[in-house]
Design a protein around this motif. Structure first.
Motif, PDB file in Angstrom:
ATOM      1  N   TYR A 102      50.474  59.427  58.755  1.00 51.45           N
ATOM      2  CA  TYR A 102      50.505  59.327  57.297  1.00 51.45           C
ATOM      3  C   TYR A 102      51.921  59.328  56.740  1.00 51.45           C
ATOM      4  N   ARG A 137      46.573  57.983  63.499  1.00 52.13           N
ATOM      5  CA  ARG A 137      47.099  57.815  62.147  1.00 52.13           C
ATOM      6  C   ARG A 137      48.423  58.550  61.990  1.00 52.13           C
ATOM      7  N   ASP A 189      41.412  54.754  55.730  1.00 50.66           N
ATOM      8  CA  ASP A 189      41.429  55.432  57.024  1.00 50.66           C
ATOM      9  C   ASP A 189      40.788  54.585  58.117  1.00 50.66           C
ATOM     10  N   PHE A 206      47.941  67.417  56.254  1.00 49.59           N
ATOM     11  CA  PHE A 206      48.516  66.394  57.120  1.00 49.59           C
ATOM     12  C   PHE A 206      49.457  67.030  58.147  1.00 49.59           C
ATOM     13  N   ASP A 256      47.440  69.200  60.690  1.00 47.74           N
ATOM     14  CA  ASP A 256      46.598  68.390  61.570  1.00 47.74           C
ATOM     15  C   ASP A 256      47.356  67.230  62.205  1.00 47.74           C
ATOM     16  N   ASP A 310      34.294  62.182  54.638  1.00 48.22           N
ATOM     17  CA  ASP A 310      35.310  62.443  55.657  1.00 48.22           C
ATOM     18  C   ASP A 310      34.728  62.301  57.064  1.00 48.22           C
ATOM     19  N   ASP A 369      36.239  59.974  59.976  1.00 44.27           N
ATOM     20  CA  ASP A 369      37.061  60.742  60.908  1.00 44.27           C
ATOM     21  C   ASP A 369      36.477  60.849  62.314  1.00 44.27           C
ATOM     22  N   SER A 377      46.723  52.523  59.701  1.00 43.91           N
ATOM     23  CA  SER A 377      47.136  53.645  60.546  1.00 43.91           C
ATOM     24  C   SER A 377      48.525  54.171  60.210  1.00 43.91           C
ATOM     25  N   LEU A 411      43.137  60.377  66.224  1.00 43.63           N
ATOM     26  CA  LEU A 411      42.704  59.376  65.249  1.00 43.63           C
ATOM     27  C   LEU A 411      43.662  58.196  65.129  1.00 43.63           C
ATOM     28  N   GLU A 454      46.275  66.107  65.775  1.00 41.20           N
ATOM     29  CA  GLU A 454      44.969  65.451  65.819  1.00 41.20           C
ATOM     30  C   GLU A 454      45.022  64.074  65.169  1.00 41.20           C
ATOM     31  N   ASP A 455      45.711  63.979  64.025  1.00 39.15           N
ATOM     32  CA  ASP A 455      45.777  62.695  63.330  1.00 39.15           C
ATOM     33  C   ASP A 455      46.447  61.634  64.185  1.00 39.15           C
ATOM     34  N   THR A 456      47.570  61.991  64.819  1.00 35.74           N
ATOM     35  CA  THR A 456      48.304  60.998  65.598  1.00 35.74           C
ATOM     36  C   THR A 456      47.700  60.793  66.980  1.00 35.74           C
TER      37      THR A 456
END
Length: 295
Positions: free
Chosen positions: A200, A198, A125, A185, A188, A58, A62, A129, A196, A191-193
């Motif tokens: 999902y 992303r 990952d 998901f 987070d 990870d 990440d 995206s 990073l 943070e993901d969008t």
């Protein structure tokens, strides 16, 4: 005076490697760390060793490797996958986490196809995206459901289980892994969008609305219910820890359900420590009494 072929040399190294792997989970996951404390000692060791390997993968994808200045993150992930998948074939590794993982992989007969699927999702990952429904299902299988299956290999190591019962336990392990991933998901999402890049869940590239959030919560609860039906069939040495982890994530799901999608994207929701203590104590009291449970 020990000789060069004294097995205590290797045993001491094994213990050091296990402690190194345990340090990974204590650093990165309070909830899982607390839950593993409820497992039998051998299971606790093997789950922590597995977690450490997964956590390092990870970190590669990440952002940690990129922050450290690694130019070829994909190449690094490929190299790590090759090391991990070959690790069980060798009894000594200079990397303590890899050494600990290899010991657990041999003891618990981890299936290489599960490890391969995990790394396949990790590679996505780096390359993808956004996801449609089918791609997300495939991603969750590799990133979370196979981790549930590897954990099941730990829990059932050395035990004889009938084909039907094992199939039911596999379904439960996959459901619980999927629930954990989906709720992470959601938690987070910002943070993901934002960090990073992303998205999902399909249709959330720009924002997360309440309708989508509610549908995800309902899906998570269905997964948790499916997993709950088979937890009583786990050996008691594993059951308490798994029940505690499921309870902690069910509580997190409830807290995420109680806030709007907009608020969820602005802060990271967590379960307060006193509430975690109550849920863990409840799992300790409840697990031995679950209907249909086995020792």
């Amino acid at each position: 005076m020990p000789t060069v072929d004294d097995p205590s040399f290797l045993s001491r190294y094994d213990r050091m490697a296990d402690r190194a792997a345990a340090g990974v989970i204590s650093t990165y996951s309070t909830s899982f760390g607390l839950s593993t404390n409820l497992l039998a000692p051998g299971m606790r060791r093997d789950i922590r060793n597995l977690y450490a390997m997964v956590r390092i993968a990870d970190e590669i994808v990440d952002g940690t490797a990129a922050v450290a200045g690694v130019a070829g993150v994909g190449t690094l992930l490929d190299a790590y996958e090759a090391q991990v998948r070959a690790a069980p074939l060798t009894r000594f590794h200079t990397d303590p986490v890899l050494h600990a993982y290899a010991n657990s992989a041999r003891r618990c007969h981890f299936r290489d196809e599960h490890v391969e699927a995990f790394f396949r999702s990790m590679r996505r990952d780096l390359e993808q995206s956004t996801y449609d429904a089918d791609a997300l299902e495939d991603y969750i299988y590799g990133s979370a459901e196979v981790i549930g299956l590897l954990c099941l290999s730990v829990f059932l190591s050395g035990r004889e289980v009938g084909e039907t019962a094992y199939g039911e336990l596999e379904d439960g392990a996959r459901s619980l892994g999927a629930a954990f991933q989906k709720i992470n998901f959601l938690r987070d999402f910002a943070e993901d969008t934002g960090t990073l890049g992303r998205a999902y869940f399909p249709g959330t590239e720009e924002e997360l609305d309440d309708r989508t959030k509610d549908a995800i919560i309902a899906d998570v609860r269905q997964d948790l219910e499916s997993a709950a039906r088979v937890i009583p069939a786990l050996p008691l040495s594993a059951r308490t820890g798994v029940l505690a982890a499921a309870s902690l994530f069910a509580e997190l799901t409830k807290r995420l359900d109680a806030i709007s999608a907009v608020e969820l994207t602005r802060r990271r929701v967590s379960v307060p420590a006193p509430r975690k203590t109550i849920l863990i104590a409840r799992a300790v009291a409840t697990a031995p009494r679950l209907k249909g449970s086995r020792s």
